[in-house]
Design a protein around this motif. Structure first.
Motif, PDB file in Angstrom:
ATOM      1  N   ASN A 227       0.841  -1.200   0.000  1.00 14.82           N
ATOM      2  CA  ASN A 227       0.000   0.000   0.000  1.00 14.82           C
ATOM      3  C   ASN A 227       0.874   1.247   0.000  1.00 14.82           C
ATOM      4  O   ASN A 227       1.499   1.582   1.004  1.00 14.82           O
ATOM      5  N   LYS A 240      -5.614  -2.226   1.127  1.00 17.25           N
ATOM      6  CA  LYS A 240      -5.028  -3.212   0.219  1.00 17.25           C
ATOM      7  C   LYS A 240      -4.887  -2.659  -1.187  1.00 17.25           C
ATOM      8  O   LYS A 240      -5.625  -1.787  -1.607  1.00 17.25           O
ATOM      9  N   THR A 241      -3.910  -3.241  -1.911  1.00 12.59           N
ATOM     10  CA  THR A 241      -3.775  -2.996  -3.344  1.00 12.59           C
ATOM     11  C   THR A 241      -4.168  -4.251  -4.106  1.00 12.59           C
ATOM     12  O   THR A 241      -4.272  -5.336  -3.539  1.00 12.59           O
ATOM     13  N   LEU A 251      -6.765   0.068  -5.614  1.00  6.87           N
ATOM     14  CA  LEU A 251      -6.365   0.319  -4.232  1.00  6.87           C
ATOM     15  C   LEU A 251      -7.587   0.691  -3.415  1.00  6.87           C
ATOM     16  O   LEU A 251      -8.431   1.475  -3.867  1.00  6.87           O
ATOM     17  N   GLY A 253      -7.942   2.367   0.285  1.00 10.84           N
ATOM     18  CA  GLY A 253      -7.130   2.975   1.334  1.00 10.84           C
ATOM     19  C   GLY A 253      -7.976   3.720   2.337  1.00 10.84           C
ATOM     20  O   GLY A 253      -9.136   4.070   2.065  1.00 10.84           O
TER      21      GLY A 253
END
Length: 406
Positions: A227, A240-241, A251, A253
């Motif tokens: 991330n 998470k990516t 992504l 975030g």
């Protein structure tokens, strides 16, 4: 005090800056005085995007938010959800040992060429380490091993993932594996990923901290969290990516500034740099460009719903707690709101029953959607009253049919 949404004509003034009036049936308009930039003047390069304020549930920005998209490793957020639920319900603990099968090792381990925590074939790994491998390193071996430990096999676990998000009210997302590897039937929406992430943050705050961990070492191999937001000093602490060819770069975030948490989702971008830049721009704009406005206070009546065959013809509706929105600073935007429910409700209706939802839109943006509950119990009415309601419903039905023919 703000005015409830009703079906009668008229309006009440809350202040010079905020007026609530009736629009058609069970609707309202919020007019904000002043001038300023409209929130959706912000444009993202991401084909799919959502920016959500966690506290109020306000959607600050959306782009193709309800269109199905390929999640790639963003699906591992749902994998983590199931594991967190198993821990919370006592079926697993952080000390539980998870076996690394040949399937998990071959399909998701170092020999696979994909993202991996490098778990050793036929070893047993504590769940606390599996979760770090899943979340920090995005390990496919960790995801598959976890799925097998909980459900016996990955396909069954994927059905559990789908069932668990359905229970949260996420009706569109479908999972077919625990890793996010390509599958034509595995699809999610940006809005539902944001809501899922918000649920995890609020429900499992201690376990959520794993998403903010910068690195993890396993099998003597140190890997950095993928991330990019975590290194930007913008208050980011997850999530998470994801990237596979069918999905592009994505992504999810979250960041906190001055006590305010925003959740961002972007997907379908061409490069890892693009996803990092777009996510950061959305977060920084969200923290800068909005301010909170309370619409309804604790326990205030939001509107009414019709009741069929009841001692009363209507029941007042309210939210659980105050209702607030984040709105563009100094903006003169027009917000539309409506109460949506399947009606008329059939008596008896118990106090506290969820009977509808308040939907607030700003242009094409579905700004807020919250459940509404009956504020009192409405018992069944007399036989005469029920007969009258039935006749009125029949008459209304004839009108609807006539309108369809015209």
């Amino acid at each position: 005090m703000s005015a409830p949404v009703t079906s009668s004509d008229g309006s009440d003034r809350r202040s010079a800056a905020l007026r609530l009036g009736v629009v058609a049936f069970l609707g309202l308009v919020l007019s904000l005085a002043g001038t300023g930039l409209r929130a959706q003047n912000f444009q993202s390069q991401a084909p799919y995007a959502v920016l959500l304020d966690s506290a109020s549930g306000t959607v600050l920005y959306e782009k193709a938010a309800d269109e199905l998209m390929v999640p790639a490793s963003l699906a591992k957020i749902a994998t983590a959800l199931v594991a967190f639920q198993e821990i919370a319900q006592g079926r697993l603990s952080l000390d539980s040992e998870i076996g690394i099968s040949e399937n998990a090792w071959r399909k998701g381990g170092g020999v696979s060429g994909g993202s991996t925590m490098f778990a050793i074939l036929n070893s047993r790994v504590k769940l606390s380490d599996i979760l770090q491998g899943l979340i920090v390193q995005s390990g496919n071996d960790a995801a598959i091993a976890l799925a097998e430990a909980i459900a016996g096999d990955e396909a069954t676990f994927a059905r559990v993932m789908t069932e668990r998000v359905r229970a949260l009210g996420l009706t569109k997302s479908v999972f077919r594996n625990a890793t996010g590897m390509g599958d034509p039937e595995q699809k999610v929406t940006a809005r539902e990923l944001a809501r899922l992430s918000d649920h995890i943050i609020k429900t499992y705050p201690e376990l959520y901290k794993i998403f903010g961990q910068r690195e993890f070492t396993w099998n003597k191999i140190k890997q950095q969290n993928r991330n990019p937001l975590l290194a930007m000093e913008i208050g980011a602490d997850g999530l998470k990516t994801g990237n596979i060819d069918e999905a592009g770069y994505g992504l999810v975030g979250s960041a906190v500034q001055n006590g305010q948490r925003l959740i961002v989702v972007v997907n379908g971008l061409k490069t890892a740099r693009d996803r990092a830049q777009e996510a950061r721009k959305l977060l920084e704009w969200g923290f800068r460009a909005f301010e909170a406005r309370r619409i309804f206070g604790e326990g205030e009546i939001v509107g009414e719903a019709s009741v069929f065959g009841g001692a009363k013809g209507r029941v007042a509706l309210k939210a659980k707690g105050p209702v607030s929105l984040l709105l563009p600073r100094g903006a003169g935007e027009r917000l539309n709101a409506r109460i949506v429910y399947r009606g008329p409700l059939v008596a008896p209706v118990q106090e506290g029953t969820e009977v509808g939802r308040l939907l607030v839109t700003r242009g094409d943006v579905k700004t807020l959607e919250i459940p509404l509950y009956a504020s009192e119990t409405v018992e069944a009415g007399t036989l005469q009253r029920r007969a009258l309601d039935a006749l009125m419903e029949v008459a209304t039905g004839w009108v609807r049919k006539a309108l369809k023919r015209s």
